[in-house]
Write an enzyme that holds these catalytic residues in place. Structure first.
Site: not given
Lengths: 251, 195
Positions: A11, A130
């Site tokens: 990230d 997702d």
């Protein structure tokens, strides 16, 4: 025989690696290039960089990062986070990224998948999905999992494939962060229904979870972030363990 | 000096990065005279066969490549273009290496593209592969493949056996991406440069 891929996810915020849980309590975790090299040296098959604070202003920071990663890392890597047009994707690919991943922008504008695939080839296009189990169905969510869409997981996955996605990165929101294992049954169904490679994400807590993942679902790749960052699972040890358990990996 | 042919192939930057890492001098060019004066040529390739051939044609490079007499390496699509014909867009290719490029036809649930690390094994004593051990892994991304022929130097298994690398006289081809295949890939590029 084609080996199963182990993919650490980094990230990124403002050009730095960050660690945290569910996008809160973020802590600086150093230079992404150093971490990327460390992962690559320990046997990672590919890397995923996710810009979690993507804005127009820090786009140039991301491009600088892509340049540095491309210069120093000799395995494939993808970049995602806020990419919503062909020119941004072009800039990232032109500067050395091997693949682009898109998520919310693909749901908002499915033609983006078609456009990216036509322009750069399907091997460059990862559609990240997702999803979570909602009222008896696996439903697709966008915007970091905050917005419910009208798509079921299978319907959307098939559409992305038809539009020219080269890979699907599926994150089970129900499993993500739990460290209780991947959504193996759903992944098995998805893998069976879809003819492009699937990268599984969400739920990895230990080495057995990867063995279950490949054993049950037979997907192409397993992705994780925190267990690698916090060295709860070492990539080299994981691959040795998988190999000892008859899962074909690159050692 | 190595000339990397600049014709819009998707992996050009990765090839450049790789040559930088092994500290090899190169020039990125679409100019015939620069290509002809180079000691080695690399033809990168990611994209569509028809688009790539059109681009080489538009740049007037087809005859230049065909008549190049020093070692030339085609990578991925760059290798496929060296053959006679590709099923991708039913494209007439450069016609340097005899044979056809076919589309993978899955038997069961094999994924297309063939994407990831896969093993190659040798069918030749070509010194280029002297240091490559059998079953070494390289990074592949492709939906089309070259059939096995007498020009095949290493093979790979996915759905069927296909050509991982090949050679016809001074023309070398690698279906995988050596520039993305870690240290073993870099070493292979280095060996090609040293030919």
């Amino acid at each position: 025989m084609l080996t199963k891929r182990i993919i650490p996810c980094l990230d990124i915020k403002n050009g730095r690696t960050v660690k945290g849980t569910n996008f809160v309590d973020l802590r600086d975790a150093g230079d992404p290039v150093d971490l990327a090299k460390k992962y690559s040296d320990s046997g990672a098959d590919e890397l995923v960089f996710l810009d979690i604070a993507a804005t127009q202003e820090n786009r140039s920071t991301l491009i600088e990062l892509v340049k540095r990663v491309g210069a120093e890392v000799n395995i494939p890597f993808s970049v995602g986070g806020g990419i919503s047009d062909v020119s941004t994707a072009y800039n990232l690919l032109q500067n050395g990224a091997d693949k682009i991943s898109i998520n919310s922008s693909a749901v908002r504008n499915p033609d983006l998948i078609t456009d990216l695939s036509r322009q750069f080839g399907e091997q460059c296009v990862i559609v990240a999905i997702d999803a979570k189990f909602h009222k008896g169905k696996w439903m697709v969510y966008t915007h970091g999992g905050t917005k419910l869409t009208e798509f079921t997981l299978l319907k959307w996955a098939k559409e992305t494939q038809e539009r020219g996605a080269g890979e699907i990165l599926f994150t089970s929101m129900d499993n993500d962060g739990t460290k209780n294992g991947f959504a193996c049954e759903m992944l098995r169904t998805l893998n069976h229904e879809i003819s492009i490679p699937i990268i599984a994400s969400g739920g990895a807590g230990n080495m057995e979870h990867f063995l279950d993942l490949f054993g049950v679902s037979d997907v192409s790749a397993g992705l994780a972030a925190s267990i690698f960052h916090y060295q709860e699972v070492e990539i080299k040890a994981l691959k040795t363990y998988l190999s000892q358990n008859q899962i074909k990996v690159r050692l | 000096m190595v000339a990397i042919i600049n014709y819009g192939a998707g992996n050009t930057q990765s090839v450049i990065n790789c040559l930088d890492r092994i500290q090899c001098e190169y020039i990125l060019t679409d100019q015939p005279e620069s290509i002809l004066s180079a000691d080695k040529v690399i033809l990168p390739g990611v994209g569509h066969a028809a688009t790539a051939m059109q681009s080489l044609k538009d740049k007037g490079l087809i005859e230049i490549i065909k008549n190049y007499e020093k070692p030339l390496l085609g990578i991925c699509l760059g290798m496929q273009l060296l053959f006679d014909f590709s099923e991708e867009g039913d494209t007439t290719c450069l016609g340097i290496i005899p044979g056809k490029i076919m589309k993978f036809k899955p038997l069961t649930n094999e994924k297309i593209p063939h994407m990831g690390w896969n093993q190659i094994s040798k069918r030749t004593l070509d010194p280029l592969y002297k240091d490559v051990v059998d079953n070494e892994n390289f990074y592949f991304v492709h939906s089309y493949y070259a059939e096995i022929s007498k020009y095949t130097e290493t093979i790979c298994e996915y759905i069927q056996t296909f050509t991982a690398t090949c050679r016809y006289e001074n023309f070398y081809g690698m279906q995988f991406h050596p520039e993305k295949s870690g240290k073993v890939g870099e070493n292979l590029i280095q060996k090609f440069i040293n030919l």
